[in-house]
Scaffold this active site. Structure first.
Site, PDB file in Angstrom:
ATOM      1  N   ARG A 102       0.841  -1.206   0.000  1.00  0.00           N
ATOM      2  CA  ARG A 102       0.000   0.000   0.000  1.00  0.00           C
ATOM      3  C   ARG A 102       0.872   1.250   0.000  1.00  0.00           C
ATOM      4  NH1 ARG A 102      -2.080   1.066   4.678  1.00  0.00           N
ATOM      5  NH2 ARG A 102      -3.207  -0.888   4.956  1.00  0.00           N
ATOM      6  N   TYR A 151     -13.634  21.460 -13.237  1.00  0.00           N
ATOM      7  CA  TYR A 151     -14.123  20.146 -13.654  1.00  0.00           C
ATOM      8  C   TYR A 151     -15.330  19.787 -12.782  1.00  0.00           C
ATOM      9  CZ  TYR A 151     -13.543  15.077 -14.609  1.00  0.00           C
ATOM     10  OH  TYR A 151     -13.703  13.781 -14.972  1.00  0.00           O
ATOM     11  N   ASP A 162      -5.381  22.281 -10.807  1.00  0.00           N
ATOM     12  CA  ASP A 162      -5.621  21.121 -11.670  1.00  0.00           C
ATOM     13  C   ASP A 162      -4.956  21.462 -12.998  1.00  0.00           C
ATOM     14  OD1 ASP A 162      -6.629  19.254 -13.487  1.00  0.00           O
ATOM     15  OD2 ASP A 162      -8.549  19.072 -12.433  1.00  0.00           O
ATOM     16  N   LYS A 216      -5.319  11.175 -18.628  1.00  0.00           N
ATOM     17  CA  LYS A 216      -5.364  11.902 -19.896  1.00  0.00           C
ATOM     18  C   LYS A 216      -4.018  11.786 -20.623  1.00  0.00           C
ATOM     19  CE  LYS A 216      -9.475  12.927 -18.428  1.00  0.00           C
ATOM     20  NZ  LYS A 216      -9.837  14.093 -17.657  1.00  0.00           N
TER      21      LYS A 216
END
Ligand SMILES: *Cc1c(COP(=O)(O)O)cnc(C)c1O
Length: 393
Positions: free
Chosen positions: A57, A110, A182, A207
């Site tokens: 993790r 967004y 962002d 993206k």
């Protein structure tokens, strides 16, 4: 002499102790990491953020290689990886707020970022105000003593306003507030938020950085105090990405430089053609003079990517459907940043509260991929013809 960015994209994160003599850091599928002795357990677990095998993790060389490469490109102290871009956005914000705080978010954000603020943040007694993306230094009029974070996204999703990040950072710093950006549209190749004083730079690596439409992944890179808060919060929330997604993203990163140049070049050709078409009212592309904030883009960015919007003249749903339903190369779908072209009808008006969205015709968001531009233009030309025929019938 320091290496050029092109070189750093190629060598970033490929430490020999992680690659063991092959080119790409391998995919470590792991949960448990084994210790040879109690002493080794104590040594490897002493510092939870050290890049030492401990428990998966906390990552393995597959994730560390990507984190290290991104940290270098962003000019950060460190990078955390997330199972999606939105997980990176929300954790970046969460790491900087507490109950009773106030947050400012650009009206061009967004949509899922807004949903998080209006949903989970609100239930935590954290109040959000939305601001005009073009506000610049006047953001100071909206900052309150308890404003802990200003969220920016430049250019904005769907509508492409370029923000004055340095001016916003200056006002936020004077108020003791953090700034999160962002940066998905630009990637760290075209804009480096941390160099402009931003505290956390977020990328939806889903993206461009992954670049092949086959993985979901996000990153948040930060410096100083914000890095400490971000890394702690991400660990506490248990965020880690699957090794296969980290591997694919590292692989995508190696060609990001040439892909971005090709996306830019193709998009500029297609957008310039679109601008001259009688059916097109506006092209919203930061490299075009009439895009809001174009001068800021010219001042602060190293180039443009392949995503922009157009607004068509007149028309309603059935006219737009006539165009987009029968495209040959431009497929319809969410996300973008892969090698393929996409077209998406979208209506920003539902998500505007600070500055109402006013456009006379439908908005289409377009992602220009790596196909031949003549073929793309031919596809759009046929689509616009269907649009105008439906419109006049
Ligand atoms: C797609 C996108 C995200 C979210 O990324 P996911 O990986 O889809 O969660 C965040 N910000 C922007 C600007 C995006 O375009």
């Amino acid at each position: 002499m320091s290496d050029s960015e092109d070189t750093r994209l190629i060598i970033g994160g490929r430490r020999k102790e992680w690659t063991h003599g092959v080119v790409n850091p391998p995919v470590y599928r792991a949960s448990t990491c084994l210790f040879e002795s109690y002493a080794e357990l104590r040594e490897r677990t002493a510092n939870p953020t050290a890049k030492k095998l401990f428990y998966a993790r906390k990552g393995t060389p597959t994730q560390w290689a990507l984190e290290e490469a991104l940290t270098d490109l962003e000019g950060a102290d460190g990078t955390m990886l997330f199972p999606s871009g939105i997980a990176a956005v929300t954790t970046a914000i969460l790491s900087l707020v507490k109950a009773g705080d106030h947050v400012l978010i650009t009206d061009s954000a967004y949509e899922p970022t807004r949903a998080f603020a209006n949903g989970l943040l609100k239930t935590m007694n954290i109040q959000t105000d939305y601001y005009d993306p073009l506000i610049g230094s006047d953001i100071s009029t909206l900052l309150k003593p308890n404003t802990s974070v200003v969220v920016t996204e430049s250019p904005g999703s769907l509508t492409f306003e370029v923000q004055d990040i340095p001016a916003i950072v200056k006002a936020a710093k004077a108020n003791g507030s953090y700034v999160v950006t962002d940066n998905t549209w630009a990637t760290p190749l075209l804009f480096k938020p941390l160099d402009h004083g931003v505290d956390i730079s977020v990328e939806a690596c889903t993206k461009y950085i992954g670049g092949h439409s086959d993985s979901m992944i996000g990153s948040a890179s930060a410096k100083g105090d914000a890095w400490k808060k971000l890394s702690k919060t991400a660990y506490q929330l248990g965020h880690m990405v699957a090794p296969d997604d980290a591997f694919l993203t590292s692989r995508g990163l190696r060609t990001l430089g040439i892909r971005m140049k090709a996306h830019e070049e193709n998009a500029l050709i297609v957008a310039a053609w679109l601008k001259d078409q009688p059916e097109v009212d506006k092209v919203l592309h930061p490299a075009f003079e009439d895009c809001p904030g174009h001068d800021l883009w010219e001042r602060d960015f190293a180039g443009s990517s392949g995503l922009f919007s157009i607004i068509l003249k007149g028309g309603t749903y059935p006219d737009t459907a006539a165009m987009v339903d029968r495209m040959r190369l431009f497929k319809m779908g969410f996300s973008w940043g892969g090698y393929e072209s996409l077209i998406l009808p979208a209506d920003p008006s539902h998500n505007r509260t600070a500055v109402p969205w006013a456009a006379d015709g439908p908005l289409l968001r377009i992602h220009i991929g790596l196909e031949g531009t003549d073929d793309l233009i031919q596809d759009l030309e046929a689509g616009l013809k269907r649009y105008s025929e439906r419109l006049s019938s």
